[in-house]
Design an enzyme around this catalytic site. Structure first.
Site, short mmCIF file in Angstrom:
data_model
loop_
_atom_site.label_atom_id
_atom_site.label_comp_id
_atom_site.label_asym_id
_atom_site.label_seq_id
_atom_site.Cartn_x
_atom_site.Cartn_y
_atom_site.Cartn_z
N HIS A 1 4.36 5.75 -1.59
CA HIS A 1 2.91 5.64 -1.70
C HIS A 1 2.53 4.54 -2.68
CE1 HIS A 1 -1.12 7.54 -3.10
NE2 HIS A 1 -1.33 6.70 -2.12
N GLU B 1 4.38 6.07 -5.87
CA GLU B 1 4.83 7.47 -5.87
C GLU B 1 5.87 7.63 -4.74
OE1 GLU B 1 1.08 10.13 -7.49
OE2 GLU B 1 0.99 9.45 -5.43
N ASN C 1 -3.74 11.10 -6.77
CA ASN C 1 -4.96 11.45 -6.04
C ASN C 1 -5.40 12.89 -6.28
OD1 ASN C 1 -5.42 8.90 -5.10
ND2 ASN C 1 -4.26 9.21 -3.21
N SER D 1 -1.74 8.99 1.55
CA SER D 1 -2.25 9.30 0.22
C SER D 1 -2.20 10.80 -0.06
CB SER D 1 -3.71 8.86 0.10
OG SER D 1 -3.83 7.49 0.35
N1 LIG Z 1 -7.26 2.64 0.92
C1 LIG Z 1 -6.52 2.94 -0.13
O1 LIG Z 1 -6.94 2.76 -1.29
C2 LIG Z 1 -5.14 3.50 0.06
C3 LIG Z 1 -4.28 3.55 -1.04
C4 LIG Z 1 -2.98 4.05 -0.86
C5 LIG Z 1 -2.58 4.51 0.37
N2 LIG Z 1 -3.46 4.46 1.42
C6 LIG Z 1 -2.98 4.97 2.70
O2 LIG Z 1 -2.67 3.87 3.53
C7 LIG Z 1 -2.89 4.22 4.91
C8 LIG Z 1 -3.85 3.22 5.51
O3 LIG Z 1 -5.04 3.23 4.73
P1 LIG Z 1 -6.04 1.96 4.72
O4 LIG Z 1 -6.99 2.19 3.61
O5 LIG Z 1 -5.26 0.70 4.78
O6 LIG Z 1 -6.79 2.24 6.08
P2 LIG Z 1 -7.57 1.23 7.05
O7 LIG Z 1 -8.58 2.07 7.77
O8 LIG Z 1 -8.04 0.03 6.29
O9 LIG Z 1 -6.41 0.74 8.02
C9 LIG Z 1 -5.78 1.64 8.90
C10 LIG Z 1 -5.00 0.84 9.93
O10 LIG Z 1 -4.53 1.80 10.91
C11 LIG Z 1 -4.75 1.24 12.18
N3 LIG Z 1 -4.92 2.34 13.14
C12 LIG Z 1 -6.03 3.08 13.38
N4 LIG Z 1 -5.79 3.97 14.37
C13 LIG Z 1 -4.50 3.79 14.74
C14 LIG Z 1 -3.68 4.38 15.73
N5 LIG Z 1 -4.16 5.35 16.52
N6 LIG Z 1 -2.41 3.95 15.82
C15 LIG Z 1 -1.93 2.95 15.03
N7 LIG Z 1 -2.69 2.33 14.11
C16 LIG Z 1 -3.94 2.75 13.96
C17 LIG Z 1 -6.03 0.42 12.05
O11 LIG Z 1 -6.12 -0.55 13.07
C18 LIG Z 1 -5.83 -0.20 10.68
O12 LIG Z 1 -5.07 -1.38 10.77
C19 LIG Z 1 -3.44 5.65 4.90
O13 LIG Z 1 -2.38 6.54 5.09
C20 LIG Z 1 -4.00 5.79 3.48
O14 LIG Z 1 -4.05 7.11 3.03
C21 LIG Z 1 -4.71 3.95 1.31
#
Ligand SMILES: NC(=O)c1ccc[n+]([C@@H]2O[C@H](COP(=O)([O-])OP(=O)(O)OC[C@H]3O[C@@H](n4cnc5c(N)ncnc54)[C@H](O)[C@@H]3O)[C@@H](O)[C@H]2O)c1
Length: 271
Positions: free
Chosen positions: A127, A139, A177, A106
């Site tokens: 993204h 994005e 963001n 993000s």
């Molecule tokens: N939450 C949102 O609204 C949103 C929106 C767009 C993009 N994102 C991006 O998506 C990505 C994930 O976000 P999320 O909200 O799904 O997070 P989340 O915390 O729900 O999930 C993260 C995942 O990463 C895994 N993980 C944690 N540590 C790890 C490691 N050391 N090695 C490999 N995997 C590992 C976890 O098991 C989990 O499955 C981030 O980069 C975030 O910025 C999130």
């Protein structure tokens, strides 16, 4: 986010390998996808045959080497630069040299992940927004070393997935963001200062701005840990006070109140 992106890509007709660190979580994500599709069939948004075809295109694995033949890999692990850099080194080892390696970050600097890969010209940001199947925008983030063909392929992929694609430079927060998070952060500060309750602030922004949800409902959806990570990255990059996470946000993360994903954030989802 990972499971949502897999759903979007499989619906667009791509063969998808959903990789998680453990078999149980990889299989769990496919089970969750099956459940989500069953609901869509129930509501008449999808027919049984389409649902079965989508499921048949998704395979679950815990083995990174299973991504060796992929044309495109989109990582969506936790918003932590060191974790992502390590993953890009591993992907570089396992994936084809002509594969596009993309991040769903993000806010984090995509170029720092790109330089971990042997072919940084094949790295970019793709993204998606949360929830990926419902949100119309993607994005495409262009780091300094990306080749034009990489950006063109990423844009084409997003469009094939039925999304509107905008191409943005590699700056923390990109477009959405960078504009959204000062607003969310200021809502938390407003709550801290006692101007109004979280329910009333949410109601004010829904009714007064026609937003589909208020800032606290949105923070709970994004995840408060992810939100703090996004604000930290914005603050690190621009040093603007508006980006420094409101103290209450950090305290809630320390308390394990992460929003919907932990069942409790600004609102209680455990009922
Ligand atoms: N939450 C949102 O609204 C949103 C929106 C767009 C993009 N994102 C991006 O998506 C990505 C994930 O976000 P999320 O909200 O799904 O997070 P989340 O915390 O729900 O999930 C993260 C995942 O990463 C895994 N993980 C944690 N540590 C790890 C490691 N050391 N090695 C490999 N995997 C590992 C976890 O098991 C989990 O499955 C981030 O980069 C975030 O910025 C999130």
């Amino acid at each position: 986010m990972g499971a949502g992106i897999a759903e979007v890509a499989a619906k667009a007709g791509y063969e998808v390998i959903l990789r998680s660190r453990h078999d149980s979580s990889a299989n769990g994500m496919v089970a969750a996808l099956e459940k989500a599709l069953a609901k869509q069939v129930e509501k008449g948004k999808l027919d049984e045959a389409e649902s079965a075809a989508v499921i048949s295109r998704v395979t679950a694995t815990a083995v990174l080497g299973d991504l060796a033949d992929c044309d495109l890999v989109i990582e969506s692990v936790v918003e932590d630069l060191e974790v992502k850099k390590h993953l890009f080194r591993e992907l570089d080892h396992y994936c084809r040299p002509d594969a596009i390696l993309a991040t769903n970050t993000s806010t984090l600097p995509v170029v720092e992940m790109a330089v971990e890969a042997g072919h940084p010209e094949r790295v970019c940001g793709i993204h998606f927004f949360n929830p990926a199947p419902a949100m119309g925008l993607v994005e495409i983030v262009r780091p300094l070393l990306a080749a034009d063909e990489t950006i063109a392929s990423a844009r084409e992929f997003a469009q094939q997935c039925g999304k509107d694609a905008v191409v943005v430079e590699d700056r923390a927060g990109f477009v959405v963001n960078a504009l959204l998070f000062p607003y969310l952060n200021n809502a938390v500060r407003m709550l801290e200062s006692g101007i109004a309750s979280r329910e009333d602030i949410d109601a004010a922004m829904r009714g007064g701005c026609n937003f589909p949800m208020g800032p606290f409902a949105l923070l709970d959806l994004v995840g408060l840990d992810t939100s703090v990570a996004i604000l930290d990255a914005l603050y690190d990059e621009f040093r603007e006070p508006n980006y420094a996470p409101a103290p209450l946000l950090r305290r809630m993360v320390s308390a394990g109140r992460l929003g919907r994903k932990s069942g409790f954030g600004f609102y209680d989802y455990r009922k």
